[in-house]
Write a protein that holds these residues in place. Structure first.
Motif, PDB file in Angstrom:
ATOM      1  N   VAL A   7       0.855  -1.274  -0.265  1.00  0.00           N
ATOM      2  CA  VAL A   7      -0.019  -0.074  -0.028  1.00  0.00           C
ATOM      3  C   VAL A   7       0.778   1.299   0.023  1.00  0.00           C
ATOM      4  N   THR A   8       0.654   2.207  -0.988  1.00  0.00           N
ATOM      5  CA  THR A   8       1.577   3.395  -1.013  1.00  0.00           C
ATOM      6  C   THR A   8       0.970   4.551  -0.432  1.00  0.00           C
ATOM      7  N   VAL A   9       1.474   5.018   0.435  1.00  0.00           N
ATOM      8  CA  VAL A   9       0.786   6.256   1.013  1.00  0.00           C
ATOM      9  C   VAL A   9       1.761   7.480   0.914  1.00  0.00           C
ATOM     10  N   GLY A  34       4.132  -4.125   4.545  1.00  0.00           N
ATOM     11  CA  GLY A  34       3.389  -3.987   3.301  1.00  0.00           C
ATOM     12  C   GLY A  34       2.762  -2.393   3.143  1.00  0.00           C
ATOM     13  N   VAL A  35       3.481  -1.556   3.944  1.00  0.00           N
ATOM     14  CA  VAL A  35       3.159  -0.092   3.373  1.00  0.00           C
ATOM     15  C   VAL A  35       4.329   0.751   3.536  1.00  0.00           C
ATOM     16  N   ARG A  78       2.885   9.857 -10.835  1.00  0.00           N
ATOM     17  CA  ARG A  78       3.176   8.673  -9.796  1.00  0.00           C
ATOM     18  C   ARG A  78       1.804   8.369  -9.128  1.00  0.00           C
ATOM     19  N   HIS A  79       1.468   7.271  -9.046  1.00  0.00           N
ATOM     20  CA  HIS A  79       0.056   6.726  -8.526  1.00  0.00           C
ATOM     21  C   HIS A  79       0.400   6.442  -7.145  1.00  0.00           C
ATOM     22  N   PHE A  80      -0.384   6.635  -6.303  1.00  0.00           N
ATOM     23  CA  PHE A  80      -0.392   6.227  -4.799  1.00  0.00           C
ATOM     24  C   PHE A  80      -1.667   5.846  -4.301  1.00  0.00           C
ATOM     25  N   ASP A  81      -1.929   5.157  -3.259  1.00  0.00           N
ATOM     26  CA  ASP A  81      -3.170   4.455  -2.896  1.00  0.00           C
ATOM     27  C   ASP A  81      -3.565   5.437  -2.086  1.00  0.00           C
ATOM     28  N   VAL A  82      -3.179   5.928  -1.252  1.00  0.00           N
ATOM     29  CA  VAL A  82      -3.492   6.828  -0.263  1.00  0.00           C
ATOM     30  C   VAL A  82      -2.748   8.196  -0.157  1.00  0.00           C
ATOM     31  N   ASN A  96      -4.274  10.546  -9.372  1.00  0.00           N
ATOM     32  CA  ASN A  96      -3.040   9.961  -8.863  1.00  0.00           C
ATOM     33  C   ASN A  96      -3.167   9.203  -7.590  1.00  0.00           C
ATOM     34  N   PHE A  97      -4.336   9.345  -6.749  1.00  0.00           N
ATOM     35  CA  PHE A  97      -4.748   8.768  -5.524  1.00  0.00           C
ATOM     36  C   PHE A  97      -6.066   8.253  -5.459  1.00  0.00           C
ATOM     37  N   GLU A  98      -6.287   6.980  -4.904  1.00  0.00           N
ATOM     38  CA  GLU A  98      -7.530   6.310  -4.871  1.00  0.00           C
ATOM     39  C   GLU A  98      -8.314   7.011  -3.564  1.00  0.00           C
TER      40      GLU A  98
END
Length: 359
Positions: A7-9, A34-35, A78-82, A96-98
């Protein structure tokens, strides 16, 4: 989430106080398997071409590993999850952010966090019941809107947990604890009390010979005045200009807080100690003119006495210290209405994160 994919923050901000609001969460997230956690933004400077951001200047005082700091240019594609942020402006394209989480950087009677621009975020870590009501009244959230999560204010957890050491703080600032300690912490908006009466207030209190005084200028004032240089002549063994970025230890150390329209007044109610407000009528009228939801009726400055003119400050401070329980019930009410999860807001935030992204 894909359990094999980390998970990318990303956190972004443009002032140290923004990161201070995220730091307790950051310190726990970086420990999670995992983060992956990154930081961007930086100290902001306005130029003819727009804003520039100095990440090194922003994060160096916090000893952040360089590998975690990304430039604003690097995050554009760049994509990030959070995304976590404590200011309204998102520094990269929304796609870029979900998940985009607004954590806010305080709550004051000006309610600057309650604004339509914040709807660019899709999760709100609400600081307390009062903030939820204001979002609902403004038509920005529904009463039961799941985007509003009852978290609290992680930055203030140490005020409640007992982790701060008063003896160490006294030593840090060179005080022996025999005098009452006053903290003066104004807001950074134009026409704040430091601009209008602050120097005289400091001089008058110092001249009493009764107090140890800590003066904490705002870390990013709207009017770029070098207060450390301007006020240097006032420094002595009992009057300190504070350069530390984190105000929470200062709040814990002080016996009384002097402020104006700053959110630190509300944070201080978690300690239920005396408050004194320096009146800033021009600032308040300006905030109203700019569309802020100024609320002096619900809680406002009800937690302490108001100084309208600097010559009143000695008497009002002395009275507030001698009658320290005078507004105690009101301050308790303010703290309960303005803050969820006293002392446990960080745990609430991280628990929410784990449930949503790691289960």
């Amino acid at each position: 989430m894909n359990p094999t994919k980390p998970v990318t923050v990303l956190f972004t901000g443009y002032a140290p106080v923004h990161f201070l609001c995220f730091r307790p969460i950051y310190e726990q997230l970086v420990q999670l398997s995992g983060v992956e956690v990154y930081l961007s933004g930086g100290v902001r400077t306005e130029t003819e071409q727009g804003f520039t951001y100095d990440g090194a200047a922003m994060y160096a005082p916090f000893h952040i590993q360089p590998k975690r700091i990304l430039s604003v240019e690097e995050i554009q594609n760049r994509h990030f999850d959070v995304l976590f942020s404590a200011n309204k402006r998102i520094l990269a394209p929304l796609e870029n952010f979900e998940t985009r989480i607004q954590i806010f950087h305080g709550v004051s009677f000006r309610n600057r966090g309650v604004r339509p621009e914040n709807l660019a975020y899709n999760v709100f870590f609400l600081i307390g019941p009062y903030m939820r009501r204001k979002f609902v009244e403004a038509g920005l959230l529904a009463e039961d809107d799941p985007r509003g999560v009852p978290i609290g204010f992680p930055k203030t957890d140490p005020l409640v947990t007992g982790e701060l050491d008063r003896g160490e703080l006294l030593q840090r600032y060179g005080f022996d604890g025999k005098r009452a300690i006053l903290l003066y912490a104004p807001t950074g908006q134009a026409n704040n009390s430091l601009e209008t009466m602050g120097e005289e207030v400091i001089s008058r209190l110092a001249a009493t010979g009764k107090y140890d005084l800590l003066v904490k200028p705002h870390d990013h004032p709207k009017n770029e005045i070098d207060w450390f240089q301007k006020l240097a002549y006032l420094e002595d063994a009992h009057t300190r200009l504070v350069r530390a970025l984190d105000i929470v230890p200062l709040l814990y150390l002080s016996d009384l807080l002097i402020t104006d329209a700053s959110s630190v007044a509300n944070e201080y109610t978690l300690l239920n100690r005396p408050l004194v407000f320096l009146d800033v009528p021009q600032l308040i009228e300006q905030a109203k003119a700019q569309g802020a939801i100024v609320d002096l009726e619900t809680w406002g400055r009800r937690g302490g006495l108001v100084v309208e003119h600097p010559e009143q400050v000695e008497e009002i401070v002395a009275t507030s210290l001698s009658e320290c329980d005078r507004f105690s019930e009101i301050r308790t009410g303010i703290a309960c209405d303005l803050f969820y999860n006293h002392g446990h807001a960080t745990d609430a935030a991280v628990s929410w994160f784990k449930q949503k992204f790691l289960n």
